[in-house]
Write an enzyme that holds these catalytic residues in place. Structure first.
Site, PDB file in Angstrom:
ATOM      1  CG  ASP A 177      67.243  -1.159  -8.744  1.00  0.00           C
ATOM      2  OD1 ASP A 177      67.223  -1.865  -9.759  1.00  0.00           O
ATOM      3  OD2 ASP A 177      66.246  -0.560  -8.317  1.00  0.00           O
ATOM      4  CG  HIS A 239      64.373   5.897  -8.248  1.00  0.00           C
ATOM      5  ND1 HIS A 239      64.182   6.702  -7.150  1.00  0.00           N
ATOM      6  CD2 HIS A 239      63.645   4.785  -8.012  1.00  0.00           C
ATOM      7  CE1 HIS A 239      63.387   6.105  -6.289  1.00  0.00           C
ATOM      8  NE2 HIS A 239      63.046   4.929  -6.784  1.00  0.00           N
ATOM      9  CB  SER A 655      68.474  29.574  -2.539  1.00  0.00           C
ATOM     10  OG  SER A 655      67.149  29.676  -2.037  1.00  0.00           O
ATOM     11  CD  GLU A 662      59.426  31.279  -2.618  1.00  0.00           C
ATOM     12  OE1 GLU A 662      59.749  31.420  -3.811  1.00  0.00           O
ATOM     13  OE2 GLU A 662      60.247  31.127  -1.695  1.00  0.00           O
ATOM     14  CG  ASP A 691      62.479  33.353  10.212  1.00  0.00           C
ATOM     15  OD1 ASP A 691      63.663  32.991   9.996  1.00  0.00           O
ATOM     16  OD2 ASP A 691      62.058  34.504   9.969  1.00  0.00           O
TER      17      ASP A 691
END
Length: 716
Positions: A177, A239, A655, A662, A691
């Site tokens: 890994d 993974h 984005s 959502e 927000d």
């Protein structure tokens, strides 16, 4: 003469005192080293327990998504939110994929200062790429897409199991890994040399996630694969899975580095991961897989699997009835997950894989919005379904057993489905399993997928295939490697300082014609190389305890309830043994809590634990937001990673922003998964409070960072 005798006696006494002093020093030193080793092992258990608990949580969440996909109507909003992650072949034909890989419309501006590549790739070009990444330069998206396109075309013609031969003039290098730690890869190349026909390499999966340079590692490895396809071999790890990447950082890394073309790069990598080979065999004697084996492992089956179907190994792709009965090993994946698959066939797939006994008509599909059953019934159905899904990933105690088909079912169809299920289980075992010291094969309930297999299984599988050694990765080891099962299983792990600086060494293997592994160990961090053993143990111990305190803090309400069961008179004081029992019952990490108590608890009275004061003393900062609902905050802390995973899934345009609606749907999904009630008003208030610029959308990264816990003891 008497004088000489006395002198001799004095010298003898001095010599005896010196020997006794040396023995005392030796005993003290051995005890000192033993205490450090105990601390190191305890630290290791903390890191590993938290890591595996996170993996189990990831699989539970994905199983819940699978439950929604299988049991709720296509029109339900919850199902629509997540359905795109199950659309494994949105673009089906190779010609359409060729157009999707197209890079020609992307111009490289004159201001670009990174490496310029030419194709076909050459050793000089890849060397230039390595040097650029060493100096923190970023490759232009046009070249990234070109490398990915060429890699996809090459991988499609490679077999599931790569075969290579050793010789006396060159050694094969095997790496474990890397997990996005570019420093480790560069150090390996510095010490061992770059891949070439004289220096072949096998990279055994888990190239991505956790570290900050996963994409750079992939591009380097893909570049060398294109230049030396016969001398560079890449195995798939657990993974290399787009669902796992949502949680462990690779998705976020790509979108952060390539804001314009990141979505396309991720989609192509998702396709490439599904085409990575599953195993490598050296001289027909040494098997290399990422995770391990089980009692059902059959290399002949693995060699025939259509590996590209398994875009995510966490869930088998849908099959059409034609794929089973048509005599074709290729399966057909529909665009919307269920379209084109007969309802009766879907029912029988679930019946077989989940051991359900539903009637032939099957239960009506439901939506969370029109569910007319009690909350208790809903809890039972989810629990029951998750229990069945856990068996699919290797959780049933009767591991490897198969349910006999119903007498009235189509024998050909049942046989095809059984073969299909068997292939999928083989994939899960290869990518997720771990060895154990006891004989047998049992579900890997610690990770949440695959199995634990014992030395008897190793002997049986290696003997059946005439192999002498199994090399695997998947587990971090303190020394970078570890033998088990009478030295017939070897774990190699190449990401040094995986949990924390000084937590472990990285290692790689050199193997010649005698097939005897030789190990090279290293520490990529210069800081760590300068630490003494005591400093190294102290550093990693502090980091582990900080991580553990965060876990304790987010479960403080549950802990208080558990403590009160041992405190009927509400004194606020319990015994250390009760404290340890209650803590384990809540966190379920399997840690030696009695040993850890002195480092975690300072509030003791006459040998008793003042748990109320201890809870208040946990030095954790909380977000500077006015949120009155403490239960919501605690839910957020506990499910920080799950929330981020759902956000990444819902953010379909990649984005990094999601709308209020959502955001609400994210919380509804999480509350359904956790079987808790969170009102729309509470969610709306939370959305408005975070927000920050009041534009009606929420930045995912800002939100997750705002609610990231910080241990103040780390800065004291």
């Amino acid at each position: 003469m008497g004088c000489g005798l006395r002198k001799s006696e004095v010298q003898q006494k001095k010599c005896d005192r010196a020997i006794r002093a040396a023995l005392l020093i030796q005993r003290w030193y051995r005890q000192y080293v033993a205490r450090l080793e105990i601390r190191r092992r305890c630290t290791w258990n903390i890191f590993q327990s938290i890591e595996y608990a996170g993996q189990q949580d990831q699989i539970k969440l994905y199983n819940f998504f699978g439950f929604l996909m299988d049991h709720f109507t296509p029109a339900s909003s919850e199902r629509n939110l997540i359905s795109h992650i199950f659309r494994e072949n949105e673009i089906c034909r190779d010609a359409e994929w060729e157009r999707y890989f197209c890079y020609k419309s992307i111009d490289v501006p004159d201001s670009y200062t990174g490496p310029h590549l030419t194709f076909p790739m050459t050793f000089c070009g890849v060397s230039k790429l390595v040097e650029a990444f060493k100096h923190k330069q970023q490759l232009h998206a046009r070249y990234v897409l070109q490398i990915l396109g060429e890699t996809w075309r090459l991988l499609r013609i490679l077999p599931n199991i790569s075969h290579l031969s050793s010789c006396h003039t060159k050694e094969i290098t095997i790496c474990g890994d890397l997990h996005g730690q570019l420093e480790d890869l560069l150090l390996i190349f510095y010490k061992n040399g770059l891949p070439s026909p004289e220096k072949p390499y096998v990279f055994n999966g888990d190239f991505v996630d956790r570290g900050k340079n996963s994409l750079e590692i992939l591009l380097i490895l893909f570049g060398f694969l294109l230049v030396y396809p016969n001398d560079v071999h890449l195995n798939r790890g657990n993974h290399e899975d787009h669902i796992v990447n949502l949680r462990y950082g690779f998705t976020k890394e790509v979108l952060g580095k390539y804001r314009v073309h990141g979505k396309k790069i991720l989609k192509l990598l998702q396709k490439i991961f599904s085409w990575l080979p599953l195993a490598t065999v050296i001289d027909h004697k040494v098997l290399i897989v990422h995770g391990g084996i089980s009692d059902t492992t059959d290399l002949n089956v693995i060699a025939r699997v259509d590996r590209h179907k398994y875009v995510s190994a966490l869930r088998p792709p849908k099959m059409t009835k034609l794929a089973v009965n048509g005599g074709n090993s290729q399966t057909t994946n529909s665009r919307n997950g269920d379209a084109g698959v007969p309802v009766d066939f879907r029912r029988r797939v679930r019946s077989l894989t989940h051991h359900s006994s539903t009637p032939s008509q099957g239960p009506p599909r439901r939506s969370l919005h029109n569910l007319h059953i009690s909350h208790q019934q809903m809890n039972w159905s989810v629990d029951d379904e998750l229990k069945k899904r856990r068996r699919l990933a290797g959780f049933d105690q009767s591991y490897g057993e198969r349910k006999k088909p119903d007498s009235d079912s189509d024998p050909e169809c049942e046989e095809g489905i059984q073969t299909y299920e068997h292939e999928w289980e083989q994939m899960v075992d290869l990518l997720w399993s771990d060895p154990m010291p006891q004989n047998g094969c049992i579900p890997n309930e610690v990770r949440g997928g695959g199995c634990y297999w014992g030395p008897d299984i190793t002997e049986e599988v290696l003997g059946r295939h005439n192999l002498q050694l199994l090399i695997r990765s998947h587990e971090c080891k303190q020394d970078g490697y570890e033998f088990c099962h009478n030295r017939r299983v070897l774990t190699i792990f190449s990401a040094s300082n995986y949990y924390e600086v000084g937590s472990n060494r990285g290692a790689y293997i050199r193997m010649g014609a005698d097939l005897v592994p030789h190990f090279v160990q290293y520490q990529a961090s210069r800081t760590c190389r300068e630490l003494t053993l005591r400093q190294s143990v102290g550093w990693t111990e502090r980091s582990a305890l900080q991580a553990l305190r965060r876990q304790l803090f987010v479960h403080k309400s549950d802990l208080i309830s558990a403590f009160r069961e041992f405190d009927p008179n509400n004194t606020g004081i319990i015994s250390p043994s009760h404290w340890a029992s209650a803590t384990e019952s809540v966190l379920k990490l399997g840690l030696p809590w009695r040993v850890l108590r002195p480092q975690l608890v300072s509030s003791t009275k006459n040998g008793m634990v003042d748990y109320q004061e201890w809870i208040r003393e946990l030095s954790i900062t909380e977000p500077k937001l006015e949120i009155s609902d403490t239960s919501l905050l605690e839910t957020m802390y506990k499910n920080h990673s799950n929330l981020e995973t759902i956000f990444r899934i819902i953010d379909t345009d990649q984005s990094g922003l999601i709308s209020y609606e959502e955001f609400r749907q994210t919380w509804k999904l999480l509350s359904s998964h956790l079987k808790t009630e969170i009102s729309d008003d509470v969610i709306a208030n939370l959305a408005q409070s975070i927000d920050f610029n009041k534009d009606g959308s929420i930045d995912i990264n800002e939100f997750m960072e705002a609610f990231r816990l910080v241990d103040l003891s780390a800065h004291s």
